[in-house]
Design an enzyme around this catalytic site. Structure first.
Site, PDB file in Angstrom:
ATOM      1  N   CYS A  11       0.839  -1.199   0.000  1.00 50.88           N
ATOM      2  CA  CYS A  11       0.000   0.000   0.000  1.00 50.88           C
ATOM      3  C   CYS A  11       0.876   1.251   0.000  1.00 50.88           C
ATOM      4  O   CYS A  11       1.714   1.434   0.885  1.00 50.88           O
ATOM      5  CB  CYS A  11      -0.908  -0.023   1.227  1.00 50.88           C
ATOM      6  SG  CYS A  11      -1.713   1.543   1.585  1.00 50.88           S
ATOM      7  N   CYS A  14       0.319   3.431   3.088  1.00 46.64           N
ATOM      8  CA  CYS A  14       0.942   2.845   4.286  1.00 46.64           C
ATOM      9  C   CYS A  14       2.459   3.045   4.255  1.00 46.64           C
ATOM     10  O   CYS A  14       3.083   3.306   5.291  1.00 46.64           O
ATOM     11  CB  CYS A  14       0.619   1.356   4.373  1.00 46.64           C
ATOM     12  SG  CYS A  14      -1.150   1.016   4.368  1.00 46.64           S
ATOM     13  N   ASP A 390      19.449  22.186 -31.668  1.00 47.99           N
ATOM     14  CA  ASP A 390      20.746  22.600 -32.195  1.00 47.99           C
ATOM     15  C   ASP A 390      20.819  22.038 -33.615  1.00 47.99           C
ATOM     16  O   ASP A 390      20.095  21.079 -33.938  1.00 47.99           O
ATOM     17  CB  ASP A 390      21.855  22.006 -31.314  1.00 47.99           C
ATOM     18  CG  ASP A 390      23.231  22.215 -31.911  1.00 47.99           C
ATOM     19  OD1 ASP A 390      23.519  23.338 -32.345  1.00 47.99           O
ATOM     20  OD2 ASP A 390      23.999  21.239 -31.957  1.00 47.99           O
TER      21      ASP A 390
END
Length: 697
Positions: A11, A14, A390
């Site tokens: 989780c 958690c 570039d």
């Protein structure tokens, strides 16, 4: 700081709460629990037994070195065990429903409680511990809801909630594990051993023992252990681990090879130039692993929101339980509604709405050889309005190339003279001419009296005749025929660097030389517009005519020429004011502009400077996969928005059902479970490569 692998993390919310608890310990201020990669980073001085106690409170633990190899098996075993318990609970639940009218109520209630305990005992134990510690998370909410449901005699619904929550935990863990496995598969490309050559002796050593200067033997089908140079042998090498390109690259003595590349055939002897920890592959894998843990602004907002969301839901649940009954009575019904509101308070679906999508996006791009250094850069890539390129080495190859050749004599004679003069020169323009000469396989002569004329070019004697090769000033006579003058002006207008070949009487021919445009540049620019980029511009130090030619050829919306490095920075600042802008360069000459841009993208193919300079590195030596990376980033951003909308939307709908009194415990848990399943499945779609799937068909 010490790093430990963890197991049992299921989780995200958690994990965040445990991280906060560890940070409260002495020397734990900088502790991090990296949920996405299941790792803990903590100070060496912290009390590890206290850390382990905090982890154990949520069923997580540190994987010891000795058991590291069985880590995956253990996780699979835990998942199978949970699934087995859920199945057993479902059987008991069905049995209780079938028998509840035939057996005493107490017996039926006992079967329901047993079914709930089997699938939800871990949640219940953690929830009780949290209650004692006044810690309120999903386990606490579920425990209160179960106790309340059984307390008012809702045996059937309480058991169904426990079973559905068990299924939800299993599916959430499965989704996260799928994302982690995808990342682990990417990380497994790292070689483990090398065959070290000491004279004629061959010895297998761990990759960590390799040193610069060691010579290793790489057999057919084996991985090259670290960056090095081929000292003996010829073979084709698969560099997909570095560049994402599946096409093999031919390698001969003197050529560079990268660690993690696969030798397709033959045997190579490679002189190692870097120990593995400094190799391109090791840096890439380390950066990818770090990238998946960086929090995007969206994730940071969600985490802050979740901290207040659960307490707010608890307050709402308390109001639902107490306020309406004060006016209308029916305490039992509103107590039940309040329990349902508690279950709606689970923030898991909301918290997981972002990380799986981010991991999937970073992994998908890494497979394609696009190294994104963090979730924040992936998110930014999806918001890019303009891309500034570039020119040299990015849109062009950075190598002079003969694009136009005008001969006023026999073509082979012109090439013979030019090649004979230039064959010993190392000048870039000479190399371009020699490339053209070599295409015709023309025999060359050794020039005599070779001398350089300052500001003009070279003069040499070939077969008794004097020839000149150089710029327009090298022509040895004043009056140039009108046709040749016209051709010279046209080549200049087209932006070419001109090389003239002449003898003492006439001009033999002209070479129009330019930096060759990469074949994919035009298609890439078109695909960028298709991907939603509004402007593609070029910043170059080259003169205006050359810049205009390149910009027109590749389809750029604007170009800016004659720019020195500090002028590129100023121009970049102007572009940023108009919208989010990414700069694409080689990571060395364009470092200032890359640093100023909202997003720096470097052309790398494994070079240290490129990896260190930019936010994103294209590990190929071309731009081909940049549009795809932007599309993936935009898709990830869209998916995160959809996920957040689903997670919150389903909960809001569930909460609104309390008004007519229609919210039940099983509807509450289904709203949370449905949201979790949906956001997980939607996030994992990022890993699906539609093009690859189409190819396989």
């Amino acid at each position: 700081m010490a790093e430990y692998r963890l197991k049992g993390l299921s989780c995200a919310n958690c994990a965040r709460e445990m991280e906060e608890e560890i940070q409260k310990l002495d020397h734990g201020d900088n502790a991090k629990i990296m949920f996405n990669s299941s790792k803990l980073v903590v100070s060496d001085e912290v009390a590890l037994h206290k850390v382990e106690k905090i982890l154990a409170s949520d069923g997580a633990s540190i994987v010891r070195e000795s058991s590291d190899s069985t880590h995956d098996d253990h996780d699979h075993g835990s998942g199978r065990k949970l699934l087995y318990f859920i199945g057993l609970s479902a059987v008991l639940f069905a049995l209780a429903i079938a028998l509840e009218n035939m057996i005493p109520t107490v017996a039926a209630a006992g079967i329901y409680v047993a079914a709930a305990a089997i699938s939800g005992y871990k949640t219940f134990i953690k929830g009780l511990k949290n209650l004692v510690a006044f810690k309120f998370n999903i386990d606490t909410l579920m425990t209160i809801a179960l106790i309340g449901a059984f307390g008012i005699g809702e045996w059937k619904e309480g058991t169904l909630v426990a079973i559905l929550f068990g299924i939800n935990e299993y599916l959430e863990g499965l989704g996260m594990e799928k994302a982690r496995k995808s990342m682990e598969t990417l990380l497994k490309v790292a070689p483990k051993e090398a065959i070290l050559l000491s004279g004629k002796e061959e010895r297998v050593i761990p990759i960590a023992d390799l040193q610069a200067g060691d010579v290793v033997l790489v057999k057919s089908g084996e991985k090259i252990p670290s960056d090095g140079v081929v000292s003996e042998g010829r073979s084709s090498v698969n560099e997909a681990a570095i560049t994402g390109e599946a096409m093999p690259v031919e390698k001969t003595p003197g050529e560079t090879v990268y660690g993690g590349s696969i030798n397709n055939e033959g045997v190579l002897k490679v002189t190692i130039t870097k120990p593995y920890e400094d190799s391109s592959l090791a840096k890439i894998l380390h950066l990818v692993e770090e990238a998946q843990e960086t929090k995007t602004p969206t994730e940071q907002f969600i985490n802050k929101f979740a901290k207040y969301y659960t307490p707010l839901i608890m307050v709402i649940a308390l109001i639902v339980m107490i306020v309406p009954p004060l006016f209308v009575g029916d305490w039992g019904s509103y107590f039940y509604q309040g329990l349902a509101v508690l279950i709606v308070g689970c923030p898991c679906a909301l918290i997981i709405s972002s990380p799986i999508a981010i991991i999937s996006g970073i992994t998908r791009n890494a497979r394609n050889g696009i190294l994104i250094k963090g979730g924040v850069f992936l998110e930014q890539l999806g918001h890019v309005d303009a891309v500034a390129f570039d020119k040299t080495g990015t849109l062009t190859k950075g190598e002079p190339h003969v694009e136009e050749m005008i001969a006023y004599t026999n073509i082979k004679e012109l090439l013979r003279i030019a090649g004979s003069i230039e064959k010993s020169s190392s000048h870039p323009l000479a190399k371009a001419i020699m490339e053209k000469v070599e295409q015709q396989s023309i025999p060359l002569e050794e020039p005599t009296d070779l001398k350089t004329i300052a500001g003009q070019g070279v003069e040499a004697n070939i077969s008794g005749q004097t020839y000149r090769l150089g710029n327009e000033a090298s022509i040895p006579f004043d009056e140039i025929p009108p046709q040749i003058q016209s051709d010279l002006e046209q080549l200049k207008d087209d932006g070419y660097t001109i090389v003239v070949v002449s003898d003492h009487e006439q001009v033999l021919g002209l070479f129009g030389i330019a930096d060759e445009i990469r074949p994919e540049s035009k298609e890439v620019v078109a695909e960028l517009y298709d991907a939603g980029v509004k402007n593609a511009v070029m910043l170059t130090g080259d003169h205006d005519k050359t810049a205009k030619k390149v910009a027109s050829a590749v389809g750029l919306s604007h170009y800016y020429a004659n720019l020195l490095p500090h002028m590129k920075v100023e121009k970049m600042k102007e572009l940023i004011k108009k919208g989010k802008t990414a700069m694409v360069g080689d990571g060395i000459n364009d470092a200032p502009a890359l640093a100023v841009a909202d997003l720096g993208i470097a052309m790398g193919k494994g070079t240290d400077s490129a990896i260190e300079t930019a936010d994103i590195v294209l590990m190929q030596d071309h731009l081909g996969k940049l549009p795809g990376a932007i599309k993936i980033a935009k898709r990830v951003n869209t998916i995160i928005k959809i996920n957040i909308s689903l997670a919150l939307g389903l909960k809001i709908i569930a909460l609104l059902l309390t008004i007519p009194g229609l919210l039940t415990l099983w509807i509450a848990i289904l709203s949370d479970m449905g949201a979790t399943i949906l956001v997980t499945l939607i996030s994992l779609t990022v890993l699906i490569d539609k093009n690859k799937a189409g190819t396989q068909k």
